[in-house]
Design a protein around this motif. Structure first.
Motif, short mmCIF file in Angstrom:
data_model
loop_
_atom_site.label_atom_id
_atom_site.label_comp_id
_atom_site.label_asym_id
_atom_site.label_seq_id
_atom_site.Cartn_x
_atom_site.Cartn_y
_atom_site.Cartn_z
N ARG A 4 49.83 48.27 37.07
CA ARG A 4 49.20 47.36 38.05
C ARG A 4 48.55 46.21 37.30
NH1 ARG A 4 45.77 51.32 41.39
NH2 ARG A 4 44.18 49.83 40.81
N PRO A 5 48.80 44.96 37.74
CA PRO A 5 48.22 43.83 37.02
C PRO A 5 46.70 43.77 37.16
CG PRO A 5 49.29 43.06 39.02
CD PRO A 5 49.58 44.54 38.91
N ILE A 6 46.00 43.52 36.07
CA ILE A 6 44.54 43.29 36.10
C ILE A 6 44.29 41.79 36.11
CG2 ILE A 6 42.38 43.56 34.83
CD1 ILE A 6 43.63 46.09 33.56
N ASP A 7 44.91 41.09 35.16
CA ASP A 7 44.85 39.64 35.18
C ASP A 7 46.09 39.07 34.51
OD1 ASP A 7 44.47 39.29 32.31
OD2 ASP A 7 42.43 40.00 32.61
N VAL A 8 46.46 37.88 34.93
CA VAL A 8 47.58 37.18 34.30
C VAL A 8 47.20 35.72 34.11
CG1 VAL A 8 49.39 38.68 35.26
CG2 VAL A 8 48.74 36.60 36.49
N ARG A 67 44.84 53.27 28.91
CA ARG A 67 44.55 52.76 30.25
C ARG A 67 45.10 51.36 30.50
NH1 ARG A 67 43.50 56.91 31.79
NH2 ARG A 67 41.56 58.08 31.81
N VAL A 68 45.00 50.54 29.43
CA VAL A 68 45.28 49.11 29.58
C VAL A 68 46.33 48.67 28.56
CG1 VAL A 68 44.30 46.79 29.39
CG2 VAL A 68 42.98 48.59 30.49
N ALA A 69 47.22 47.79 29.02
CA ALA A 69 48.21 47.22 28.10
C ALA A 69 48.11 45.70 28.16
CB ALA A 69 49.61 47.67 28.48
N GLY A 96 49.13 38.73 30.05
CA GLY A 96 48.35 39.47 31.04
C GLY A 96 47.97 40.87 30.60
N HIS A 97 47.00 41.42 31.34
CA HIS A 97 46.60 42.81 31.14
C HIS A 97 47.04 43.64 32.32
CE1 HIS A 97 43.76 40.63 28.50
NE2 HIS A 97 43.97 41.66 27.71
N PHE A 98 47.51 44.83 32.05
CA PHE A 98 47.98 45.71 33.12
C PHE A 98 47.31 47.07 32.98
CE2 PHE A 98 51.54 43.39 35.04
CZ PHE A 98 51.62 42.32 34.16
N LEU A 99 46.95 47.64 34.14
CA LEU A 99 46.43 49.00 34.18
C LEU A 99 47.63 49.93 34.14
CD1 LEU A 99 43.51 49.98 34.53
CD2 LEU A 99 43.96 50.20 36.97
N ILE A 100 47.62 50.86 33.17
CA ILE A 100 48.78 51.75 33.05
C ILE A 100 48.34 53.21 33.13
CG2 ILE A 100 50.25 50.17 31.75
CD1 ILE A 100 49.34 51.64 29.20
N THR A 101 49.29 54.06 33.45
CA THR A 101 49.05 55.50 33.49
C THR A 101 50.14 56.20 32.69
OG1 THR A 101 48.38 55.10 35.78
CG2 THR A 101 48.46 57.40 35.07
N PRO A 102 49.93 56.30 31.36
CA PRO A 102 50.94 56.98 30.54
C PRO A 102 51.10 58.43 31.00
CG PRO A 102 49.35 55.83 29.17
CD PRO A 102 48.81 55.83 30.56
N GLU A 103 52.31 58.93 30.91
CA GLU A 103 52.57 60.30 31.31
C GLU A 103 51.71 61.24 30.47
OE1 GLU A 103 56.72 61.89 31.14
OE2 GLU A 103 56.69 61.03 33.17
#
Lengths: 168, 140
Positions: free
Chosen positions: B76-80, B105-107, B127-134
């Protein structure tokens, strides 16, 4: 270099009212996403896009794709810059920064409101928010810079020549 | 690699609507936005809509994150921040991403888009994205 809008505010608003809808209805991408102008003054633009299942970005939650918000904010900021720069040439986006504060509520239309903070010569600076009902609880905020490019000036001239001369 | 989520991403209504395609060679991913009339923002130039190019860059960023490691959810995008370097003409657009950092959490991702020549990019996104690694706890 174009001067600041000289004029007679009434004349200016008339031109804005005539031209602004063309910049939305004349942009196929804006039309396809359902963008509409709500309000347009010299330095302020308010636009909306309807919620549509076609524009979902997360099938699990049904929230709109970030790209829809990006496009609405880009277009709305561009409209505010257009007004701020004198409402003659359509400016091009130089950069656009967006913070996605929270996912948009499924089923809700999105409204964007943009203010042109400063414009001089060919460049305009714009700040905007997008919300899904409550302006105090935005889904995204944006800051952008716009410029009247050579390409947009040339396009404007071609269009005016075509209108005047019926095309040669 | 999260092949299933990559397919979910492409099948998402908005993404399939603007017509994004992905060309995958191993872990190298190139996004393609085939030209269609509905992507045009300024028909007088004609140039693609900045919002269409921006959305495309966001999709390629998400896709590159899904290729980089197994994920439990779509990013999910946090900022771009998007820089528009040249008018994007009425042609196909290509984009490639670099995952600068991918934490728990963040990429942080950078994407570059071009049309004719890769040396002449039309737009870049950072941009920064909220991620959920497996396997990571999925914070809600």
């Amino acid at each position: 270099m174009d001067p600041e809008p000289p004029e007679d505010p009434e004349e200016f608003q008339k031109r804005l009212d005539a031209l602004a809808p063309l910049i939305v209805d004349g942009a196929p991408y804006a039309v396809s996403l359902g963008f509409k102008i709500i309000e347009m003054t010299q330095r302020r633009a308010v636009m909306t896009t309807p919620y549509s299942e076609d524009l979902i970005g997360d099938p699990e939650t049904g929230t709109l794709h970030g790209g829809v918000i990006t496009a609405l904010l880009d277009h709305c900021c561009g409209m505010a810059a257009f007004g701020g720069l004198g409402a003659r040439h359509t400016p091009a986006t130089l950069d656009l920064r967006i913070d996605y504060m929270r996912p948009a509520k499924p089923g809700c239309d999105i409204t964007a409101e943009a203010h042109c903070l400063k414009s001089h010569g060919l460049v305009a600076f714009v700040r905007a928010t997008a919300h899904d009902g409550d302006p105090e609880d935005p889904v995204a905020i944006a800051q952008a810079a716009f410029m009247i490019s050579g390409a947009s000036k040339a396009a404007h001239k071609r269009a005016m020549d075509a209108i005047r001369g019926g095309g040669e | 690699m999260s092949q299933v989520l990559l397919e979910t991403l492409l099948a998402t209504p908005f993404v399939s609507r603007i017509g994004v395609q992905l060309e995958q060679k191993g872990t190298e991913l190139t996004g393609v936005l085939p030209f269609t009339d509905t992507l045009v923002g300024n028909p007088l130039i004609p140039a693609l809509h900045g919002g269409a190019v921006g959305a495309f860059l966001e999709v390629v960023a998400s896709a590159s994150l899904l290729v980089s490691q197994p994920m439990a959810r779509l990013p999910r995008p946090i900022d771009v921040a998007i820089d528009y370097l040249r008018p994007a003409r009425a042609q196909d657009v290509y984009a490639r991403a670099i995952v600068a950092r991918s934490g728990r959490r963040v990429a942080n991702v950078r994407v570059e888009a071009w049309q004719g020549r890769t040396e002449a990019p039309v737009a870049t996104l950072h941009g920064h994205f909220l991620i959920t690694p497996e396997g990571a706890d999925s914070a809600s």
